[in-house]
Design a protein around this motif. Structure first.
Motif, PDB file in Angstrom:
ATOM      1  N   ILE A   1       0.830  -1.201   0.000  1.00  0.00           N
ATOM      2  CA  ILE A   1       0.000   0.000   0.000  1.00  0.00           C
ATOM      3  C   ILE A   1       0.869   1.258   0.000  1.00  0.00           C
ATOM      4  O   ILE A   1       0.414   2.367   0.313  1.00  0.00           O
ATOM      5  N   CYS A   2       2.140   1.102  -0.416  1.00  0.00           N
ATOM      6  CA  CYS A   2       3.107   2.221  -0.371  1.00  0.00           C
ATOM      7  C   CYS A   2       2.565   3.476  -1.059  1.00  0.00           C
ATOM      8  O   CYS A   2       2.626   4.570  -0.501  1.00  0.00           O
ATOM      9  N   PHE A   3       2.051   3.305  -2.260  1.00  0.00           N
ATOM     10  CA  PHE A   3       1.632   4.471  -3.046  1.00  0.00           C
ATOM     11  C   PHE A   3       0.520   5.233  -2.331  1.00  0.00           C
ATOM     12  O   PHE A   3       0.613   6.451  -2.131  1.00  0.00           O
TER      13      PHE A   3
ATOM     14  N   ARG B   1       0.027   9.906   4.157  1.00  0.00           N
ATOM     15  CA  ARG B   1       1.036  10.386   5.112  1.00  0.00           C
ATOM     16  C   ARG B   1       1.223  11.898   5.040  1.00  0.00           C
ATOM     17  O   ARG B   1       1.431  12.564   6.050  1.00  0.00           O
ATOM     18  N   GLU B   2       1.128  12.434   3.821  1.00  0.00           N
ATOM     19  CA  GLU B   2       1.288  13.890   3.648  1.00  0.00           C
ATOM     20  C   GLU B   2       0.222  14.661   4.416  1.00  0.00           C
ATOM     21  O   GLU B   2       0.454  15.769   4.885  1.00  0.00           O
TER      22      GLU B   2
ATOM     23  N   LEU C   1       9.094   4.703   6.381  1.00  0.00           N
ATOM     24  CA  LEU C   1       9.429   3.337   5.973  1.00  0.00           C
ATOM     25  C   LEU C   1       8.229   2.667   5.298  1.00  0.00           C
ATOM     26  O   LEU C   1       8.376   2.012   4.258  1.00  0.00           O
ATOM     27  N   ILE C   2       7.051   2.847   5.888  1.00  0.00           N
ATOM     28  CA  ILE C   2       5.860   2.192   5.327  1.00  0.00           C
ATOM     29  C   ILE C   2       5.491   2.781   3.965  1.00  0.00           C
ATOM     30  O   ILE C   2       4.910   2.109   3.124  1.00  0.00           O
ATOM     31  N   SER C   3       5.866   4.033   3.736  1.00  0.00           N
ATOM     32  CA  SER C   3       5.661   4.638   2.412  1.00  0.00           C
ATOM     33  C   SER C   3       6.577   4.031   1.361  1.00  0.00           C
ATOM     34  O   SER C   3       6.274   4.044   0.172  1.00  0.00           O
TER      35      SER C   3
END
Lengths: 254, 254
Positions: free
Chosen positions: B15-17, B23-24, B63-65
């Motif tokens: 789910i990085c994208f 996150r932003e 990291l999760i990103s």
């Protein structure tokens, strides 16, 4: 088998240094390549990082080695699978709620005949003897104390009283915490060290890394680390006896 | 308020994208700076990463990103605190066990008079209306089904039937999953998109990042993303209606 790592501290403290050593044993200096996990308590909350991959190769484990997550109670584990396949549902530590608290548990060892231990409503999700024993302990706690005891130490004393019977089923080295107390039970191998002022330099056993705790701490800090095997090579760790339980709170042995 | 992010997929997918965009909003393009969390299911297991710090500044969120954690069900949340202070115990998503499954829940909104909702043995740990409502839902599930229903869809149908009453208490946008099904309930704002072949290029709304899903997927992949607000600016997201429940499994709307 597996390796355990725990921390109890009187001020929020990171576990980077100790975890760095443990991480090496997850596939590099040790055979514990079947997953790893670490739970950090902050107040009543807990965050549990888990990965079914070897800690030595895990980017998440690398981050936890390098990035200071401050906590007063930590339970960590690297796994060499025996009971239950490699997968996230069988990766320690396990966390459950009881009496409005998060309980976190990790086990090193192997139990025979665990399937008949009653778990009540604390159903097991995965396939390990370890998680089954955790659910048994929570159920036994709830049977003994249908409501939370006013003095939570009584709950940990009850947990400690249940451990010798589990040890009879095989090997049962244990860490369990509610974020306030941390109980260690030694069946075969468990060591601990309490660091307090005056702090000195510690050298990891598993890699060429040292730390000067005097630069990282204040004079009032008290931090206990519990590990299957000592993580440093220049300090005196306490070796626990088989059948010994030791409770910690705010870094201090109780 | 807060923002929700969920994923349901028929193959383990990262789910990085999407998380990069979310996150932003945790302190940079949005005000949701009071903590964040994300739960990844792998089989029956779940790993939940949480942090009471703003996601925009969190190394763990970074990291999760960047680091692909493959999962078939994800529940994520960024928090702007209203009920309950900033702290790990009040940080979503919340995870509990019921019927030998891990249930993970995140809420966007605010409820009045939630304190009287019965929670049975599913005690609340923190101080939020959100966690209280989660415990209420689990208790109501257990009352309805003292043992797990053979068809777990019945449990989610029951959950969906309880949501309108919670919406009457304020704002109740919900994501809840057992790792297999993922239920979304819209009170005010919730959107979703299902991506499948032929895949195209997606552009994030919150930063100048794009991805060509055709290069990241196979023809059989089906992945649904659910978010408070659309995360991409060049795709058509489904806007949910107030009072609408939508169940997903293996990426497909049910």
């Amino acid at each position: 088998m597996c390796e355990l790592l725990g921390m109890s501290a009187n001020v929020p403290t990171d576990i980077c240094f100790s975890f760095k050593g443990l991480r090496e044993r997850g596939g590099k200096t040790g055979p514990h390549k079947d997953g790893w996990g670490v739970a950090f308590y902050q107040g009543k909350g807990v965050s549990t990082f888990k990965d079914a991959n070897p800690s030595y190769q895990s980017e998440i484990a690398r981050l936890i080695s390098d990035y200071p997550i401050k906590s007063t109670a930590v339970v960590a584990h690297i796994r060499q699978a025996n009971s239950g396949g490699v997968g996230l549902e069988n990766t320690h530590p396990f966390t459950r709620t009881l009496w409005g608290r998060y309980w976190t548990y990790a086990h090193n060892g192997q139990l025979q005949g665990f399937e008949t231990l009653p778990v009540g409503q604390h159903y097991v999700v995965g396939q390990t003897d370890s998680e089954h024993a955790f659910c048994y302990l929570l159920n036994a706690l709830e049977q003994q104390f249908p409501v939370a005891p006013l003095d939570m130490k009584l709950a940990f004393d009850h947990l400690a009283s249940l451990c010798p019977a589990l040890q009879q089923l095989g090997v049962f080295n244990l860490l369990i915490s509610d974020g306030d107390y941390l109980l260690a039970y030694c069946s075969t191998k468990l060591h601990w060290i309490t660091r307090r002022a005056p702090f000195g330099v510690a050298l990891l056993s598993d890699m060429d890394v040292d730390i000067d705790f005097a630069k990282e701490t204040t004079e009032k800090d008290v931090v206990t680390i519990i590990a299957t095997l000592p993580l440093t090579c220049n300090e005196q760790w306490q070796e626990m006896r088989s059948g010994q339980a030791q409770l910690f709170r705010a870094g201090e042995p109780q």
